[in-house]
Design an enzyme around this catalytic site. Structure first.
Site, PDB file in Angstrom:
ATOM      1  N   ASN A  28      -5.767  23.530 -26.926  1.00  0.00           N
ATOM      2  CA  ASN A  28      -7.082  23.023 -27.355  1.00  0.00           C
ATOM      3  C   ASN A  28      -7.782  22.576 -26.069  1.00  0.00           C
ATOM      4  O   ASN A  28      -7.392  21.578 -25.465  1.00  0.00           O
ATOM      5  CB  ASN A  28      -6.857  21.863 -28.322  1.00  0.00           C
ATOM      6  CG  ASN A  28      -8.110  21.290 -28.940  1.00  0.00           C
ATOM      7  OD1 ASN A  28      -8.041  20.254 -29.584  1.00  0.00           O
ATOM      8  ND2 ASN A  28      -9.249  21.923 -28.790  1.00  0.00           N
ATOM      9  N   GLN A  77     -14.139  21.707 -26.941  1.00  0.00           N
ATOM     10  CA  GLN A  77     -14.904  20.463 -26.972  1.00  0.00           C
ATOM     11  C   GLN A  77     -15.255  20.001 -25.556  1.00  0.00           C
ATOM     12  O   GLN A  77     -14.499  20.259 -24.608  1.00  0.00           O
ATOM     13  CB  GLN A  77     -14.120  19.329 -27.664  1.00  0.00           C
ATOM     14  CG  GLN A  77     -14.152  19.356 -29.180  1.00  0.00           C
ATOM     15  CD  GLN A  77     -13.011  20.163 -29.761  1.00  0.00           C
ATOM     16  OE1 GLN A  77     -11.990  20.392 -29.106  1.00  0.00           O
ATOM     17  NE2 GLN A  77     -13.172  20.619 -30.993  1.00  0.00           N
ATOM     18  N   ASN A 124     -18.567  19.120 -29.978  1.00  0.00           N
ATOM     19  CA  ASN A 124     -18.034  20.435 -30.280  1.00  0.00           C
ATOM     20  C   ASN A 124     -18.794  21.516 -29.519  1.00  0.00           C
ATOM     21  O   ASN A 124     -19.890  21.287 -28.996  1.00  0.00           O
ATOM     22  CB  ASN A 124     -18.120  20.714 -31.783  1.00  0.00           C
ATOM     23  CG  ASN A 124     -16.990  20.066 -32.554  1.00  0.00           C
ATOM     24  OD1 ASN A 124     -15.912  19.828 -32.016  1.00  0.00           O
ATOM     25  ND2 ASN A 124     -17.227  19.773 -33.817  1.00  0.00           N
ATOM     26  N   CYS A 166     -11.154  13.151 -31.566  1.00  0.00           N
ATOM     27  CA  CYS A 166     -10.405  14.324 -31.112  1.00  0.00           C
ATOM     28  C   CYS A 166      -9.116  13.813 -30.500  1.00  0.00           C
ATOM     29  O   CYS A 166      -9.128  13.228 -29.412  1.00  0.00           O
ATOM     30  CB  CYS A 166     -11.206  15.150 -30.112  1.00  0.00           C
ATOM     31  SG  CYS A 166     -10.282  16.574 -29.475  1.00  0.00           S
ATOM     32  N   GLY A 167      -8.008  14.008 -31.192  1.00  0.00           N
ATOM     33  CA  GLY A 167      -6.727  13.473 -30.740  1.00  0.00           C
ATOM     34  C   GLY A 167      -6.204  14.142 -29.486  1.00  0.00           C
ATOM     35  O   GLY A 167      -5.735  13.475 -28.557  1.00  0.00           O
ATOM     36  N   CYS A 170      -4.890  20.915 -32.964  1.00  0.00           N
ATOM     37  CA  CYS A 170      -5.829  19.851 -33.339  1.00  0.00           C
ATOM     38  C   CYS A 170      -5.015  18.586 -33.555  1.00  0.00           C
ATOM     39  O   CYS A 170      -4.234  18.496 -34.504  1.00  0.00           O
ATOM     40  CB  CYS A 170      -6.594  20.223 -34.604  1.00  0.00           C
ATOM     41  SG  CYS A 170      -7.697  18.922 -35.202  1.00  0.00           S
ATOM     42  N   GLY A 171      -5.164  17.622 -32.634  1.00  0.00           N
ATOM     43  CA  GLY A 171      -4.363  16.405 -32.705  1.00  0.00           C
ATOM     44  C   GLY A 171      -4.654  15.581 -33.939  1.00  0.00           C
ATOM     45  O   GLY A 171      -3.731  15.161 -34.658  1.00  0.00           O
TER      46      GLY A 171
END
Length: 276
Positions: free
Chosen positions: A13, A46, A66, A75-76, A219-220
């Protein structure tokens, strides 16, 4: 306008990270879309922006945009990269970093330079706080999505998530159901859609179609949401390994009312500068 940036990723990511404390940069939605283009720009899922703290209890303010230019709450994977970035750039030497976000506060703990544990806060299941249109909070909701009827869990990890259990992640209809769920009328702010295969009580496979970004390698917050929903539905224990296309995360949650913790890597790819 000329500025410096770092390209980073958390399990694939990928992010453009910009220090807006020592640099004066304004990111319009149009500029973000141009920078995010993987053919003519930098290319990223991102944009992460580091700002000076908004309050005395925080070390930094953390903003996330985004690829479509929209600003989001959480956003992790980005949070882990944020922690590594501010230390790498000498903005702090702390190992425990407090940040504010659009939706609340986070605590980032640097275990090793490239391994970060994030206190993601307490998962929120109240529909009006997700936000999600429902009369009352339920462990499972029935959603009509096109020709499909789905049994889903809904939760906010600072951003909205819907989670569906599937038999096999490899054949899950992420490409078709993902965008339909993202824009479903019962989620007024749109939603991140997770597709979870339960391998055992301490292991899941997961794919996530992210709001405003499409399917990503990891995706965290989606991993956290999937585990929270799985535990609430009685499918998982409190320590879970999450397998994503880009790699693995460890999630720990002791149940409702308790904060959820995510541990995973943060990788620096390169530093660059751009004029635009």
């Amino acid at each position: 306008m000329h500025f410096h940036f770092s390209k980073m990723h958390g399990l694939g990511n990928d992010f453009m990270v910009v220090d807006c404390i020592t640099q004066n940069v304004f990111f319009s939605p149009e500029l973000i879309r141009r920078l995010a283009d993987r053919h003519t720009g930098v290319g990223f899922d991102q944009l992460l922006v580091v700002e000076a703290p908004y309050d005395p209890e925080s070390d930094f303010h953390y903003r996330i945009f985004n690829a479509d230019g929209s600003e989001v709450e959480q956003c992790g994977n980005g949070a882990r990269c944020f922690a590594r970035f501010v230390r790498m750039k000498g903005l702090t030497n702390k190992y425990t970093i407090h940040v504010s976000t659009k939706k609340g506060k986070m605590v980032l703990n640097v275990e090793e330079e490239d391994l970060i544990t994030v206190n993601m806060g307490v998962p929120e299941f109240e529909p009006n706080k997700i936000p999600f249109r429902a009369k009352q909070s339920e462990k499972t909701y029935i959603l009509r999505v096109g020709e499909h009827t789905l049994f889903c869990g809904a939760v906010s990890m600072g951003n909205p998530h819907v989670v569906t259990v599937v038999d096999d992640i490899r054949t899950a209809a992420v490409e078709t159901l993902g965008p339909l769920l993202e824009s479903h009328e019962r989620f007024p702010e749109r939603v991140n859609a997770g597709f979870m295969q339960v391998v055992s009580r301490d292991e899941i496979n997961l794919r996530v179609y992210e709001r405003g970004a499409g399917e990503t390698q990891a995706c965290g917050s989606g991993a956290c949401a999937a585990v929270a929903v799985g535990i609430l539905q009685g499918l998982l224990d409190e320590q879970v390994r999450v397998h994503l296309p880009g790699g693995e995360l460890e999630i720990h949650w002791q149940g409702p009312g308790k904060p959820l913790y995510m541990t995973g890597p943060a990788t620096h790819i390169y530093d660059g500068q751009i004029s635009c």
